[in-house]
Design a protein around this motif. Structure first.
Motif, PDB file in Angstrom:
ATOM      1  N   LYS A 112       4.467  -4.141   4.850  1.00  0.00           N
ATOM      2  CA  LYS A 112       5.163  -3.544   3.648  1.00  0.00           C
ATOM      3  C   LYS A 112       4.108  -2.228   3.083  1.00  0.00           C
ATOM      4  O   LYS A 112       4.691  -1.512   2.413  1.00  0.00           O
ATOM      5  N   ASP A 113       2.780  -2.477   3.088  1.00  0.00           N
ATOM      6  CA  ASP A 113       2.070  -1.644   2.750  1.00  0.00           C
ATOM      7  C   ASP A 113       1.134  -0.964   3.479  1.00  0.00           C
ATOM      8  O   ASP A 113       0.340  -0.092   3.231  1.00  0.00           O
ATOM      9  N   SER A 114       1.024  -1.165   4.989  1.00  0.00           N
ATOM     10  CA  SER A 114       0.168  -0.728   5.827  1.00  0.00           C
ATOM     11  C   SER A 114       0.727  -0.426   7.304  1.00  0.00           C
ATOM     12  O   SER A 114       1.685  -1.037   7.653  1.00  0.00           O
ATOM     13  N   VAL A 115       0.308   0.805   7.825  1.00  0.00           N
ATOM     14  CA  VAL A 115       0.441   0.800   9.295  1.00  0.00           C
ATOM     15  C   VAL A 115      -0.671   0.457  10.045  1.00  0.00           C
ATOM     16  O   VAL A 115      -1.845   0.914   9.603  1.00  0.00           O
ATOM     17  N   LEU A 160      -9.000  -2.814  15.126  1.00  0.00           N
ATOM     18  CA  LEU A 160      -7.785  -2.667  14.499  1.00  0.00           C
ATOM     19  C   LEU A 160      -7.894  -1.812  13.480  1.00  0.00           C
ATOM     20  O   LEU A 160      -8.553  -2.051  12.317  1.00  0.00           O
ATOM     21  N   THR A 161      -7.076  -0.661  13.290  1.00  0.00           N
ATOM     22  CA  THR A 161      -7.176   0.353  12.113  1.00  0.00           C
ATOM     23  C   THR A 161      -5.976   0.395  11.441  1.00  0.00           C
ATOM     24  O   THR A 161      -4.870   0.076  12.013  1.00  0.00           O
ATOM     25  N   SER A 162      -6.036   0.146  10.145  1.00  0.00           N
ATOM     26  CA  SER A 162      -5.079   0.160   9.264  1.00  0.00           C
ATOM     27  C   SER A 162      -5.146   1.441   8.256  1.00  0.00           C
ATOM     28  O   SER A 162      -6.214   1.759   7.950  1.00  0.00           O
ATOM     29  N   THR A 163      -3.940   1.818   7.640  1.00  0.00           N
ATOM     30  CA  THR A 163      -3.770   3.015   6.974  1.00  0.00           C
ATOM     31  C   THR A 163      -2.723   2.452   5.922  1.00  0.00           C
ATOM     32  O   THR A 163      -1.573   1.867   6.274  1.00  0.00           O
ATOM     33  N   ALA A 184      -5.569   6.205   2.692  1.00  0.00           N
ATOM     34  CA  ALA A 184      -6.815   5.320   3.127  1.00  0.00           C
ATOM     35  C   ALA A 184      -7.101   4.637   4.322  1.00  0.00           C
ATOM     36  O   ALA A 184      -5.739   4.126   4.530  1.00  0.00           O
ATOM     37  N   THR A 185      -8.016   4.653   4.875  1.00  0.00           N
ATOM     38  CA  THR A 185      -7.920   4.097   6.215  1.00  0.00           C
ATOM     39  C   THR A 185      -9.082   2.901   6.110  1.00  0.00           C
ATOM     40  O   THR A 185     -10.248   3.109   5.711  1.00  0.00           O
ATOM     41  N   LYS A 186      -8.820   1.778   6.823  1.00  0.00           N
ATOM     42  CA  LYS A 186      -9.498   0.985   6.931  1.00  0.00           C
ATOM     43  C   LYS A 186      -9.722   0.380   8.646  1.00  0.00           C
ATOM     44  O   LYS A 186      -8.777   0.793   9.393  1.00  0.00           O
TER      45      LYS A 186
END
Length: 504
Positions: free
Chosen positions: A206-209, A220-223, A229-231
């Motif tokens: 719901k809040d991240s790709v 594993l990269t999330s944005t 914002a990328t983590k």
């Protein structure tokens, strides 16, 4: 001095001569575009080839009939019939069509469809009035003319309705391969440069790709959904003693999974936690893996006993974890390449879908991989066009490049999106070269809904996409792009468990 009756008939005749001459000449001057526009008509798609020539011939023939006084009455009747047909067509477009196509050129090209309808109704009235005036003043002659006009109106309406129904059947059932392009189905909202082109979609919440990376397989990269914002989260499996070849990551709800089908192991972790624990070990080799629940998967694999590709269920926590369904895919030739395709699962409808790469067939299954329906995509390739040779060591290999029909696919909320590899009738080749083409199907109604172009100005060879309730996310080259769906697509999304799937 000519009477009002004679002058009015001449005026109407000249009006229709001008109208049909201008319309037909405009179409001939841009005939290729006219054919494409007819092909996009939701009512006449299947007859686009005949209609594109037929309309021109009829319009010019009516002009000739109206020029000469001896044939003018027939010309007026013909004008009436043609304008009634056009009027019914426009009414059906406005009332029953899922989308409004472009105008077909001519003098009315700049009108909107409602204005077009009003204009056509007016022409029908003046054509009918001219025909009645052409009759003798006797009541019996007038009655005959009015009766004939009513009969011709009924015939014209029936013909248009029949063509619409037949076109619907041919488009959806007979694979005429004429696409219907949805009008403005997507609008770009955001895009971001990822710097590298090795990312792939691991999942969306719901809040991240979530993105995996082929060159950094344990990362594993999330944005966020606006790509601001990328983590990065490094995944640490609880054991490494395997010869991995192509590790992949997949996110499902609060869990992520790490796997490589060439190695019979699946790891499971919780988002935000680096540690991934072994969920399945030595239970199955596979080429594809999709979640059907937290701890259960659908797989495709090579089944040595039958020497063909097979679908199956893998439940790692059960006593008998592997259940292969060897009869689902069948066998046309070699059983490996000819059955090759993509396996997908729709968690909202609990439907599994198998899309063949080399032929126009879809399989719709429930979460136990029981086949509920088989139906075809709109193209006409029903037999895989591949050639397979057997090597001296018993291995099989394609001896020439195959014709790939369906490329990437994604299923969500009852809709199946397929990137097609084939161009349809009357499609713009220049636009084809600068776009990916996406065909949309309903997995519940088992029918084709429409198609749309996905822009590809940089002419990238590959595209990946992921679907949510309102958005289409695209990975192409080193960019990620977010599009918003228009209502002509979102109105077909469904939620909940799908029902009434019948085997064809």
């Amino acid at each position: 001095m000519k009477t009002f009756r004679t002058r009015f008939i001449e005026f109407v005749s000249y009006f229709f001569i001008l109208l049909f001459c201008y319309a037909s000449i405009s179409k001939m001057m841009d005939f290729e575009n006219f054919q494409i526009q007819i092909a996009q008509s939701p009512l006449l798609s299947a007859f686009s080839n005949v209609m594109s020539y037929g309309v021109l011939v009829i319009e010019l023939a009516i002009c000739i009939l109206l020029i000469f006084e001896r044939s003018r009455k027939i010309g007026l009747y013909s004008s009436f019939v043609l304008m009634v047909s056009f009027t019914v067509y426009i009414y059906m477009i406005l009332k029953y069509s899922e989308f409004i196509p472009c105008s077909c050129g001519g003098i009315l090209e700049k009108m909107d469809w409602k204005t077009h309808l009003i204009f056509n109704i007016a022409t029908v009235i003046i054509a009918a009035f001219a025909v009645i005036l052409y009759s003798d003043s006797k009541r019996q002659e007038i009655f005959k003319s009015v009766s004939l006009l009513l009969v011709l109106s009924i015939v014209s309406c029936s013909a248009i309705i029949l063509m619409y129904r037949q076109s619907e059947f041919m488009i959806k059932k007979e694979n005429n391969f004429t696409r219907r392009f949805l009008q403005h189905p997507i609008t770009e909202e955001k895009r971001s440069n990822l710097q590298i082109n090795s990312y792939y979609f691991a999942g969306i919440s719901k809040d991240s790709v979530y993105l995996g990376n082929y060159t950094a397989p344990f990362l594993l990269t999330s944005t966020d959904l606006n790509f601001k914002a990328t983590k990065e989260n490094r995944v640490l499996p609880d054991r490494y003693n395997f010869d991995f070849k192509r590790v992949q990551l997949k996110v499902n709800a609060q869990n992520y999974y790490l796997y490589d089908g060439s190695v019979p192991v699946i790891y499971q972790g919780i988002l935000g936690n680096h540690q991934a624990k072994t969920l399945s070990l030595g239970q199955a080799y596979f080429s594809q893996l999709v979640n059907i629940s937290k701890d259960a998967f659908a797989i495709s694999t090579y089944f040595k006993d039958s020497e063909k590709q097979t679908l199956g269920l893998l439940n790692p926590l059960q006593k008998n974890p592997l259940n292969l369904k060897s009869g689902i895919l069948g066998k046309t030739n070699d059983g490996i390449f000819d059955t090759d395709g993509q396996l997908h699962f729709d968690p909202l409808t609990q439907i599994a879908v198998y899309v063949h790469y080399y032929k126009n067939q879809l399989l719709i299954m429930d979460d136990h991989l029981t086949v509920k329906a088989k139906y075809k995509t709109i193209d006409t390739i029903s037999i895989p066009q591949i050639k397979v040779s057997e090597l001296s060591d018993g291995k099989k290999k394609m001896s020439k490049p195959p014709l790939k029909v369906n490329k990437k696919a994604f299923v969500y909320a009852g809709l199946l999106f397929i990137e097609s590899n084939l161009i349809g009738k009357f499609e713009d080749r220049d636009r084809w070269k600068n776009s990916f083409i996406i065909d949309v199907y309903s997995t519940v109604k088992q029918g084709y809904i429409g198609s749309f172009y996905l822009p590809n100005p940089k002419k990238e060879k590959k595209v990946q996409f992921h679907i949510t309730d309102q958005h289409l996310y695209v990975l192409t080259g080193n960019e990620i792009i977010k599009y918003r769906f228009a209502q002509n697509i979102t109105q077909h999304f469904i939620a909940g468990e799908a029902e009434n799937l019948n085997q064809e």
